[in-house]
Design a protein around this motif. Structure first.
Motif, PDB file in Angstrom:
ATOM      1  N   VAL A 193       1.134  -1.422   0.161  1.00 52.20           N
ATOM      2  CA  VAL A 193       0.060   0.172   0.010  1.00 52.20           C
ATOM      3  C   VAL A 193       0.863   1.158  -0.193  1.00 52.20           C
ATOM      4  N   ALA A 194       0.971   2.153  -1.015  1.00 50.23           N
ATOM      5  CA  ALA A 194       1.269   3.247  -1.119  1.00 50.23           C
ATOM      6  C   ALA A 194       0.835   4.662  -0.330  1.00 50.23           C
ATOM      7  N   SER A 195      -0.477   4.306  -0.764  1.00 48.75           N
ATOM      8  CA  SER A 195      -1.069   5.655  -0.329  1.00 48.75           C
ATOM      9  C   SER A 195      -2.536   5.412   0.199  1.00 48.75           C
ATOM     10  N   GLU A 196      -3.255   6.473   1.557  1.00 49.46           N
ATOM     11  CA  GLU A 196      -3.957   6.193   1.284  1.00 49.46           C
ATOM     12  C   GLU A 196      -4.630   7.184   0.908  1.00 49.46           C
ATOM     13  N   LEU A 216       4.931  10.797   7.301  1.00 48.58           N
ATOM     14  CA  LEU A 216       5.452  10.640   9.659  1.00 48.58           C
ATOM     15  C   LEU A 216       4.283  10.724   9.957  1.00 48.58           C
ATOM     16  N   GLN A 217       2.889  11.570   9.692  1.00 50.57           N
ATOM     17  CA  GLN A 217       2.105  11.510  10.445  1.00 50.57           C
ATOM     18  C   GLN A 217       2.445  12.382  11.360  1.00 50.57           C
ATOM     19  N   ARG A 218       3.287  13.566  11.369  1.00 44.59           N
ATOM     20  CA  ARG A 218       3.556  14.962  12.704  1.00 44.59           C
ATOM     21  C   ARG A 218       4.346  15.845  11.693  1.00 44.59           C
ATOM     22  N   LEU A 219       4.502  16.821  12.326  1.00 50.59           N
ATOM     23  CA  LEU A 219       5.145  17.619  12.085  1.00 50.59           C
ATOM     24  C   LEU A 219       6.301  17.665  11.561  1.00 50.59           C
ATOM     25  N   TYR A 220       6.861  18.879  11.222  1.00 51.75           N
ATOM     26  CA  TYR A 220       8.379  18.233  10.818  1.00 51.75           C
ATOM     27  C   TYR A 220       8.769  19.411  11.849  1.00 51.75           C
ATOM     28  N   THR A 221       9.907  18.769  12.939  1.00 47.22           N
ATOM     29  CA  THR A 221      10.590  20.324  13.400  1.00 47.22           C
ATOM     30  C   THR A 221      12.084  20.567  13.069  1.00 47.22           C
ATOM     31  N   ASP A 222      12.716  20.955  13.673  1.00 46.09           N
ATOM     32  CA  ASP A 222      13.932  21.745  13.279  1.00 46.09           C
ATOM     33  C   ASP A 222      14.981  20.690  13.711  1.00 46.09           C
ATOM     34  N   LEU A 257       8.091   4.199   3.069  1.00 43.93           N
ATOM     35  CA  LEU A 257       7.303   4.396   3.696  1.00 43.93           C
ATOM     36  C   LEU A 257       6.004   4.650   3.030  1.00 43.93           C
ATOM     37  N   PRO A 258       4.816   4.243   2.900  1.00 39.06           N
ATOM     38  CA  PRO A 258       3.752   4.488   3.300  1.00 39.06           C
ATOM     39  C   PRO A 258       3.322   6.399   3.390  1.00 39.06           C
ATOM     40  N   VAL A 259       2.156   6.519   2.181  1.00 38.05           N
ATOM     41  CA  VAL A 259       1.206   7.602   2.501  1.00 38.05           C
ATOM     42  C   VAL A 259       0.293   7.976   3.038  1.00 38.05           C
ATOM     43  N   ASN A 260      -0.411   8.063   4.362  1.00 33.42           N
ATOM     44  CA  ASN A 260      -1.389   8.660   4.575  1.00 33.42           C
ATOM     45  C   ASN A 260      -2.320   9.914   4.601  1.00 33.42           C
ATOM     46  N   PHE A 261      -2.663  10.549   3.453  1.00 36.10           N
ATOM     47  CA  PHE A 261      -2.833  11.850   2.861  1.00 36.10           C
ATOM     48  C   PHE A 261      -4.105  11.185   3.885  1.00 36.10           C
TER      49      PHE A 261
END
Length: 471
Positions: free
Chosen positions: A166-169, A240-246, A260-264
């Protein structure tokens, strides 16, 4: 200016390219040229050719025809389109409270948030394609199935190929898979037996798949020297299902995107829960906006496109800018000064039954002028072919859970998209109802209209009164 509601910029990925829209934007907005020059520097260095020559000269490319060129062309074209749209929005003062990218679009989302320069983002995109091209591990495909992810995973388990994934939901009823061509065909075949639509996507490689695992460290090594800057805008990753951080090493995060799959769907639901309500697509075609509306209530989301053409061939970006910059809301005092006396007259007329005094607007023309005005020809009410194609395309795409871009003029509805005759009759009936067209004539043969373009031509001809449509 910044919209009052919390706003997201959406950056599309695979298949999100429209050469006609890009050329129109290039002619109207100088920011497009600036972005293309930055991308050209990388394309010339790595591939010996400027991407702008392919996108702005000669044949107008779309999401399908661009795949006739080497794989790096489509990838850099999508990135350039995303960044060009963002640059125009940014130049007009349109700001977002967060960025979200879909697959390849995460690179543009991070660049737009200030993490990398436009040229460095182009280098990441180019190396992403180049390492796969050089290794020869990209022999595979991607397809969208009109099924929820849990059902798709069961089919994958049934097929038993460890390189299927599964590449993307995308939304609760659309899941994208990637993998070897033969195994993917088996999944599509099983989906067909349970009357689930499936269509191949315009992607040169099977992204988000374990087959690319050996390339993760190589890709990370290629882009590791790039300078990472702090983010100016939060970027939410559907991967990542989260915000990127610095504190994230973004080059390492981006290299893991290979597998890694995309969970749009999950990303949009999370943003909606955090009160984001305006979704502006910074890129081509407007497909992500449609996915947003499949994940959250339509009444709770405003979706806007940029590098997409409407039924009249106009650029959606221009209407978006006009709407955001041109809307002013009058105060109660201003509204009453302008319309108060007229409203009083209308209310009095409603209560007393007496005709109201004529107002300054919508007053009828003198009888002599009315008599002199020529009747509009009936043909003026007939929509142009492109407008009909847009309506039919949207109707078919929504009913079949397919991306709109797969409905090209020459695509075979049954042989290539798996739309059987029963479903085709149902879809034609929807179009018939939309336009108020007459029922089919005796002797009508559905088999004569086997491509999407032939269906549109049939509808357009029927609107002109030349033939009857299936009902």
């Amino acid at each position: 200016m910044k919209p009052k509601e919390k706003t997201v910029f959406l950056f599309p990925g695979q298949g999100a390219f429209d050469g006609a829209a890009l050329r129109l934007a290039h002619a109207r907005h100088p920011q497009v040229e600036h972005v293309l020059k930055e991308v050209d520097t990388v394309a010339e260095e790595l591939f010996g050719q400027r991407i702008s020559e392919l996108l702005l000269e000669g044949e107008i490319l779309d999401a399908a025809t661009i795949l006739r060129h080497p794989a790096w062309v489509s990838q850099l074209a999508i990135y350039a389109s995303d960044m060009a749209a963002f640059s125009v929005l940014d130049a007009h003062g349109v700001r977002a409270d967060a960025h979200v990218g879909h697959s390849l679009g995460e690179i543009a989302a991070l660049v737009a948030a200030g993490a990398f320069s436009v040229a460095d983002g182009a280098r990441i995109t180019a190396e992403r394609a180049r390492v796969i091209m050089e290794a020869g591990l990209g022999a595979g495909r991607m397809a969208a199935l009109a099924l929820p992810a849990d059902q798709v995973r069961k089919i994958i388990d049934l097929v038993g190929d460890e390189l299927l994934a599964v590449a993307s939901e995308n939304h609760p009823a659309q899941t994208v898979i990637s993998g070897p061509a033969r195994a993917l065909e088996r999944v599509v075949g099983i989906a067909g037996h349970i009357d689930a639509g499936a269509v191949e996507l315009n992607s040169p490689f099977p992204f988000h798949n374990p087959v690319l695992e050996p390339l993760v460290p190589l890709f990370a090594q290629r882009i590791a020297p790039l300078v990472q800057r702090p983010l100016d805008v939060p970027v939410y990753s559907p991967i990542l299902q989260r915000l990127y951080t610095d504190s994230d090493v973004l080059t390492e995060c981006l290299s893991r995107h290979f597998v890694l799959p995309v969970n749009f769907a999950g990303a949009i639901r999370q943003l909606h829960a955090e009160e984001f309500r305006v979704f502006i697509e910074s890129g081509a075609l407007g497909a992500l906006g449609k996915l947003v509306l499949r994940n959250v209530p339509r009444s709770e989301a405003t979706v806007r496109s940029s590098f997409a053409l409407d039924a009249k061939g106009e650029l959606a970006l221009d209407a978006l800018l006009t709407g955001l910059e041109g809307i002013t809301v009058p105060t109660v005092e201003e509204f009453w000064e302008a319309f108060g006396s007229r409203l009083v007259e209308l209310v009095r007329a409603e209560l007393t039954g007496e005709p109201s005094a004529p107002g300054p607007v919508s007053s009828p023309a003198p009888a002599a002028e009315q008599a002199a005005a020529p009747a509009a020809p009936a043909a003026s009410a007939i929509p142009p072919y492109d407008e009909v194609a847009s309506v039919v395309r949207t109707t078919y795409a929504e009913a079949l859970e397919y991306p709109e871009e797969v409905f090209t003029e020459d695509v075979l509805l049954e042989a290539e998209l798996g739309v059987d005759s029963v479903k085709q009759v149902e879809l034609l009936a929807r179009v018939t109802k939309h336009y108020g067209l007459p029922p089919r004539e005796a002797g009508f043969r559905l088999a004569s209209y086997d491509t999407f373009g032939k269906v549109v031509s049939l509808v357009h001809a029927n609107l002109r009164g030349e033939t009857a449509l299936a009902g």
